[in-house]
Design a protein around this motif. Structure first.
Motif, short mmCIF file in Angstrom:
data_model
loop_
_atom_site.label_atom_id
_atom_site.label_comp_id
_atom_site.label_asym_id
_atom_site.label_seq_id
_atom_site.Cartn_x
_atom_site.Cartn_y
_atom_site.Cartn_z
N HIS A 56 0.88 -1.08 0.08
CA HIS A 56 -0.19 -0.10 0.06
C HIS A 56 0.81 1.31 0.10
N ARG A 57 1.86 1.12 0.95
CA ARG A 57 2.86 2.61 0.80
C ARG A 57 3.53 2.63 -0.41
N ILE A 58 3.87 1.56 -0.96
CA ILE A 58 4.72 1.62 -2.18
C ILE A 58 3.92 2.13 -3.48
N ILE A 59 2.96 1.73 -3.47
CA ILE A 59 1.91 1.98 -4.60
C ILE A 59 1.42 3.38 -4.39
N LYS A 60 0.97 3.87 -3.13
CA LYS A 60 0.70 5.42 -2.86
C LYS A 60 1.96 6.36 -3.19
N ASP A 61 3.07 6.00 -2.64
CA ASP A 61 4.31 6.77 -2.93
C ASP A 61 4.60 6.71 -4.31
N GLN A 62 4.29 5.94 -5.34
CA GLN A 62 4.48 6.08 -6.54
C GLN A 62 3.34 6.69 -7.38
N GLY A 63 2.19 6.94 -6.63
CA GLY A 63 1.22 7.55 -7.15
C GLY A 63 0.67 6.74 -8.26
N LYS A 64 0.40 5.46 -8.06
CA LYS A 64 -0.32 4.79 -9.04
C LYS A 64 -1.67 4.62 -8.93
N THR A 65 -2.44 4.30 -9.88
CA THR A 65 -3.97 4.14 -9.62
C THR A 65 -3.92 2.37 -9.56
N ALA A 66 -4.69 1.67 -8.44
CA ALA A 66 -4.78 0.55 -8.14
C ALA A 66 -6.00 -0.10 -8.06
N VAL A 67 -5.98 -1.40 -8.48
CA VAL A 67 -7.41 -2.27 -8.27
C VAL A 67 -6.93 -3.59 -7.72
N LEU A 68 -7.53 -3.89 -6.59
CA LEU A 68 -7.02 -5.19 -5.92
C LEU A 68 -8.54 -5.99 -5.87
N VAL A 69 -8.18 -7.22 -6.40
CA VAL A 69 -9.04 -8.19 -5.99
C VAL A 69 -8.96 -8.84 -4.82
N THR A 70 -9.93 -9.28 -3.95
CA THR A 70 -9.42 -10.20 -2.94
C THR A 70 -10.72 -10.77 -2.22
N HIS A 71 -10.44 -11.98 -1.51
CA HIS A 71 -11.65 -12.63 -0.83
C HIS A 71 -11.67 -12.18 0.70
N ASP A 72 -10.71 -11.21 0.97
CA ASP A 72 -10.64 -10.88 2.33
C ASP A 72 -11.15 -9.48 2.73
N ILE A 73 -12.23 -9.55 3.47
CA ILE A 73 -12.97 -8.13 3.50
C ILE A 73 -12.19 -7.14 4.37
N SER A 74 -11.50 -7.77 5.11
CA SER A 74 -10.42 -6.75 6.23
C SER A 74 -9.62 -6.17 5.08
N GLU A 75 -8.74 -7.11 4.36
CA GLU A 75 -7.89 -6.67 3.52
C GLU A 75 -8.47 -5.52 2.58
N ALA A 76 -9.52 -5.78 1.86
CA ALA A 76 -10.39 -4.92 1.07
C ALA A 76 -10.57 -3.30 1.71
N ILE A 77 -10.88 -3.41 2.89
CA ILE A 77 -11.22 -2.20 3.67
C ILE A 77 -10.02 -1.69 3.94
N SER A 78 -8.91 -2.29 4.67
CA SER A 78 -7.75 -1.52 5.14
C SER A 78 -6.95 -0.96 4.04
N MET A 79 -6.94 -1.72 2.76
CA MET A 79 -6.08 -1.09 1.78
C MET A 79 -6.83 -0.15 0.86
N ALA A 80 -8.16 0.04 0.72
CA ALA A 80 -8.70 0.90 -0.15
C ALA A 80 -9.28 2.20 0.06
N ASP A 81 -9.50 3.32 -1.06
CA ASP A 81 -10.10 4.21 -0.73
C ASP A 81 -11.48 4.07 -1.10
N GLY A 138 -4.27 9.57 5.14
CA GLY A 138 -2.98 8.76 5.48
C GLY A 138 -2.95 7.69 6.37
N LEU A 139 -3.82 6.94 6.69
CA LEU A 139 -3.60 5.95 7.61
C LEU A 139 -3.02 4.69 6.84
#
Length: 259
Positions: free
Chosen positions: A178-203, A228-229
């Motif tokens: 998450h830090r690397i992608i935000k630091d690089q200013g990339k647009t990201a789409v994450l597919v996951t089965h994990d609700i916790s992961e989805a919430i904690s990483m996404a806008d 910025g969390l």
């Protein structure tokens, strides 16, 4: 203008006997620099959605656009990170990082400089000459991410990149990636089965239905603690459990509650 746009996208698979509708009337826009998570029941077409954005598959209905232009094939603007790192065991880390640049016939001297800079910046500077067998699972996935970044994509597609890792490593790596992608200013789409992961990483979290799949809801993830969390900090934030319970109920228990 949205960086990624899906306009009434549908996808069906055809055999001589029947048509199977996988996706139906998908409408979504993703802005530059956004991090979007996609959750849904197994087999609902989450990874297929990434394939459409990447240009590896074509929709049978509707359009996928990147920067306003219809996607008609694979593009150097898009990088893809898979569940497994797919590092070549007979090549050292630096050589692995240059695979995509070789395929795309980039300036190899510049690609090597970029690779070494990224290794140093993200804590792997001493591992350029190591073989993949000498790396931990989390380190291998970081190398896989850096390999994608070396090709300088604008968009990162992440298809369950932590699923093969143990729980503790997943938590640590989620923070790092998450830090690397935000630091690089990339647009990201994450597919996951994990609700916790989805919430904690996404806008934003996009919730899909079972097949024929469409978008059930989209949740803007905002916390009173501010912007910025890190993903770990979001899991501890006050509104985290409310988001979790809402998405869990929408999915009817068809996906993993925690990762």
């Amino acid at each position: 203008m949205a960086q990624i746009e899906l306009r009434d996208v549908g996808l069906s698979y055809f055999t001589t006997k029947q048509e199977t509708e996988a996706l139906r009337d998908i409408r979504a826009t993703i802005e530059q620099g956004e991090f979007i998570s996609v959750v849904g029941p197994s087999g609902c077409g989450k990874s297929t959605l990434l394939s459409l954005v990447s240009g590896m598959q074509k929709p049978t209905k509707g359009k996928v656009l990147i920067d306003g232009a219809e996607v008609r094939g694979t593009s150097p603007k898009v990088g893809y990170m898979l569940q497994h790192d797919h590092l070549f065991e007979w090549r050292d880390v630096l050589s692995n990082l240059l695979v995509g640049a070789e395929i795309r016939r980039m300036d190899m001297k510049q690609a090597k400089r970029t690779a070494l800079d990224l290794l140093e910046r993200y804590g792997l500077g001493g591992f350029a000459s190591h073989n993949p067998t000498q790396l931990s699972g989390g380190m291998r996935q970081r190398v896989a991410l850096i390999r994608t970044l070396v090709t300088e994509p604008d968009i990162m597609l992440l298809d369950e990149p932590f699923s093969a890792l143990d729980y503790q490593t997943r938590l640590t790596l989620a923070d790092e990636i998450h830090r690397i992608i935000k630091d690089q200013g990339k647009t990201a789409v994450l597919v996951t089965h994990d609700i916790s992961e989805a919430i904690s990483m996404a806008d934003r979290v996009m919730v899909m239905t079972k097949r024929p799949s469409t978008i059930l809801s989209v949740h803007d993830i905002r916390f009173d603690e501010g912007e910025g969390l890190s993903p770990w900090q979001k899991r501890e934030a006050g509104r985290y459990h409310a988001y979790f319970n809402t998405i869990w109920k929408e999915l009817g228990g068809h996906v993993a509650p925690v990762g």
